[in-house]
Motif scaffolding. Structure first.
Motif, PDB file in Angstrom:
ATOM      1  N   ALA A 174      -1.234  11.055  -7.147  1.00 31.78           N
ATOM      2  CA  ALA A 174      -2.251  11.128  -8.199  1.00 31.78           C
ATOM      3  C   ALA A 174      -3.622  10.489  -8.057  1.00 31.78           C
ATOM      4  O   ALA A 174      -3.499   9.257  -7.766  1.00 31.78           O
ATOM      5  N   PRO A 175      -4.666  11.117  -8.084  1.00 32.18           N
ATOM      6  CA  PRO A 175      -6.004  10.326  -7.848  1.00 32.18           C
ATOM      7  C   PRO A 175      -5.980   9.633  -9.267  1.00 32.18           C
ATOM      8  O   PRO A 175      -5.642   9.906 -10.315  1.00 32.18           O
ATOM      9  N   PRO A 176      -7.027   8.445  -9.259  1.00 33.06           N
ATOM     10  CA  PRO A 176      -7.981   8.201  -8.205  1.00 33.06           C
ATOM     11  C   PRO A 176      -7.479   7.178  -7.213  1.00 33.06           C
ATOM     12  O   PRO A 176      -8.003   6.676  -6.382  1.00 33.06           O
ATOM     13  N   HIS A 177      -6.293   6.617  -7.488  1.00 37.96           N
ATOM     14  CA  HIS A 177      -5.408   5.846  -6.757  1.00 37.96           C
ATOM     15  C   HIS A 177      -4.442   6.380  -5.654  1.00 37.96           C
ATOM     16  O   HIS A 177      -3.371   5.753  -5.405  1.00 37.96           O
ATOM     17  N   ALA A 178      -4.553   7.506  -5.382  1.00 41.40           N
ATOM     18  CA  ALA A 178      -3.423   8.243  -4.612  1.00 41.40           C
ATOM     19  C   ALA A 178      -3.407   7.651  -3.099  1.00 41.40           C
ATOM     20  O   ALA A 178      -4.471   7.289  -2.690  1.00 41.40           O
ATOM     21  N   LEU A 179      -2.226   7.502  -2.670  1.00 41.59           N
ATOM     22  CA  LEU A 179      -1.881   6.797  -1.294  1.00 41.59           C
ATOM     23  C   LEU A 179      -1.891   7.767  -0.039  1.00 41.59           C
ATOM     24  O   LEU A 179      -1.114   8.794  -0.043  1.00 41.59           O
ATOM     25  N   THR A 180      -3.227   8.088   0.341  1.00 47.03           N
ATOM     26  CA  THR A 180      -3.390   9.033   1.152  1.00 47.03           C
ATOM     27  C   THR A 180      -3.463   9.036   2.624  1.00 47.03           C
ATOM     28  O   THR A 180      -3.446   9.763   3.268  1.00 47.03           O
ATOM     29  N   SER A 181      -3.391   7.588   3.083  1.00 51.52           N
ATOM     30  CA  SER A 181      -3.336   7.384   4.520  1.00 51.52           C
ATOM     31  C   SER A 181      -2.454   6.136   4.803  1.00 51.52           C
ATOM     32  O   SER A 181      -2.016   5.247   3.944  1.00 51.52           O
ATOM     33  N   PRO A 182      -1.745   6.171   5.834  1.00 50.96           N
ATOM     34  CA  PRO A 182      -0.883   5.009   6.218  1.00 50.96           C
ATOM     35  C   PRO A 182      -1.519   3.754   6.264  1.00 50.96           C
ATOM     36  O   PRO A 182      -0.744   2.756   5.709  1.00 50.96           O
ATOM     37  N   GLU A 183      -2.796   3.570   6.555  1.00 54.05           N
ATOM     38  CA  GLU A 183      -3.583   2.317   6.615  1.00 54.05           C
ATOM     39  C   GLU A 183      -3.469   1.805   4.912  1.00 54.05           C
ATOM     40  O   GLU A 183      -3.603   0.297   4.978  1.00 54.05           O
ATOM     41  N   GLU A 184      -3.513   2.576   4.200  1.00 55.91           N
ATOM     42  CA  GLU A 184      -3.400   2.020   2.728  1.00 55.91           C
ATOM     43  C   GLU A 184      -2.124   1.275   2.236  1.00 55.91           C
ATOM     44  O   GLU A 184      -2.349   0.611   1.185  1.00 55.91           O
ATOM     45  N   LEU A 185      -1.277   1.448   3.059  1.00 55.35           N
ATOM     46  CA  LEU A 185      -0.049   0.802   2.819  1.00 55.35           C
ATOM     47  C   LEU A 185      -0.319  -0.967   2.771  1.00 55.35           C
ATOM     48  O   LEU A 185       0.569  -1.544   2.353  1.00 55.35           O
ATOM     49  N   ALA A 186      -1.486  -1.201   3.250  1.00 53.24           N
ATOM     50  CA  ALA A 186      -1.759  -2.550   3.429  1.00 53.24           C
ATOM     51  C   ALA A 186      -1.917  -3.186   1.999  1.00 53.24           C
ATOM     52  O   ALA A 186      -1.982  -4.420   1.597  1.00 53.24           O
ATOM     53  N   GLN A 187      -2.184  -2.243   1.057  1.00 46.16           N
ATOM     54  CA  GLN A 187      -2.353  -2.616  -0.390  1.00 46.16           C
ATOM     55  C   GLN A 187      -1.130  -2.312  -1.203  1.00 46.16           C
ATOM     56  O   GLN A 187      -1.041  -2.573  -2.561  1.00 46.16           O
ATOM     57  N   HIS A 188       0.190  -2.249  -0.622  1.00 45.69           N
ATOM     58  CA  HIS A 188       1.387  -1.687  -1.414  1.00 45.69           C
ATOM     59  C   HIS A 188       2.390  -2.715  -0.893  1.00 45.69           C
ATOM     60  O   HIS A 188       2.460  -3.285   0.180  1.00 45.69           O
ATOM     61  N   THR A 189       3.538  -2.764  -1.520  1.00 45.59           N
ATOM     62  CA  THR A 189       4.652  -3.537  -1.266  1.00 45.59           C
ATOM     63  C   THR A 189       5.686  -2.616  -0.760  1.00 45.59           C
ATOM     64  O   THR A 189       5.954  -1.417  -1.149  1.00 45.59           O
ATOM     65  N   VAL A 190       6.393  -2.963   0.373  1.00 48.53           N
ATOM     66  CA  VAL A 190       7.219  -2.151   1.074  1.00 48.53           C
ATOM     67  C   VAL A 190       8.581  -2.681   0.748  1.00 48.53           C
ATOM     68  O   VAL A 190       8.863  -3.793   0.687  1.00 48.53           O
TER      69      VAL A 190
END
Length: 292
Positions: A174-190
């Protein structure tokens, strides 16, 4: 009859030899580390020679210890089987099986009723213990494990060949904080399972981002808890496609469509000798035929 060492000392020796760790063996036997060490030392005194090489705080089995392990393991397996036979009165077949909880709930348990109908005399003791492969023949007849490969000395049947899925909460679309590209995983916990530690690395290589560093990596030993954590927005889980599909959890979505082959497989494993027992053969044959 020649005097024999205490069975508890032999049991302690076998656990340390198979697990390669005094601490892990003590946990399996519900003993303190000093108590288990005393049992191993008692066996060494009885034999009159060391069975392990002491290196700092670690024990490494030596040639004498390996020879003893190879000689007594089949005898201990036979003893356990004899006790089981007399306890059951010959009217039941019993299988001691280790299985990972998520595989059990998603793929095994829904079919066990059919197995019971086909073989009502077969009863299964279920464990979700760690170190399952090391305990084969010592408290366990067989195991269903998740692994990259299996020791060639064991019998193994591959149960699947799966893909790595990136699984997250539906809100991540969901926007506006949708995870749209693999590079954005740098801002998420795995979220990673301890038995699938390389799943994230395999996925990064496949998408061409081998140096990608997430905000953090949280490790789990329960696939069920990983799925719940992902659904609650606590992180993005790297798991198998079957884990996602079988969960049926509408709170979860697959992120990113890239097809990535998993380095891990589910295997049915046992010691070759175990296939001589009817309970193991029945379960193995059913498991393969049912294509679970």
């Amino acid at each position: 009859m020649r005097r024999l060492p205490p069975l508890t000392a032999l049991e302690a020796f076998v656990q340390v030899a198979r697990l390669g760790s005094v601490k892990a063996a003590a946990e399996e036997l519900a003993l303190s580390t000093p108590a288990l060490s005393r049992r191993v030392q008692a066996l060494e005194r009885f034999i009159g020679r060391p069975l392990f090489d002491r290196k700092h705080q670690a024990l490494e089995i030596n040639a004498e210890g390996q020879r003893l392990l190879d000689d007594i393991a089949p005898a201990l397996d036979s003893l356990a089987q004899a006790l089981e036979n007399i306890q059951s009165g010959g009217n039941q077949l019993r299988l001691r099986l280790a299985v990972m909880p998520l595989f059990a709930t998603q793929r095994l348990f829904p079919h066990l009723g059919a197995l019971r109908t086909l073989h009502p005399q077969l009863h299964i003791d279920i464990e979700t213990t760690p170190h399952a492969v090391a305990r084969l023949g010592e408290g366990l007849d067989a195991a269903i494990v998740l692994a990259k490969d299996i020791d060639a000395a064991l019998y193994a049947h591959e149960l699947d060949h799966d893909e790595v899925y990136v699984i997250g909460a539906r809100s991540l679309l969901a926007p506006p904080h949708a995870l749209t590209s693999p590079e954005e995983l740098a801002q998420h916990t795995v979220l990673l399972h301890r038995d699938m530690a390389l799943a994230f690395d395999a996925w990064k290589d496949a998408v061409g981002l081998p140096d990608l560093q997430p905000l953090a990596i949280d490790n789990y030993d329960s696939g069920q808890l990983m799925l719940e954590a992902a659904a609650q927005g606590l992180g993005v889980a790297f798991m198998h496609a079957s884990h996602f599909k079988e969960s049926g959890d509408t709170r979860l979505v697959r992120l990113f469509p890239t097809k990535v082959e998993s380095p891990y497989r589910y295997y049915f494993v046992c010691r070759p000798r175990a296939l001589q027992t009817r309970a193991v053969r029945i379960f193995r044959d059913w498991l393969v035929a049912a294509d679970i």
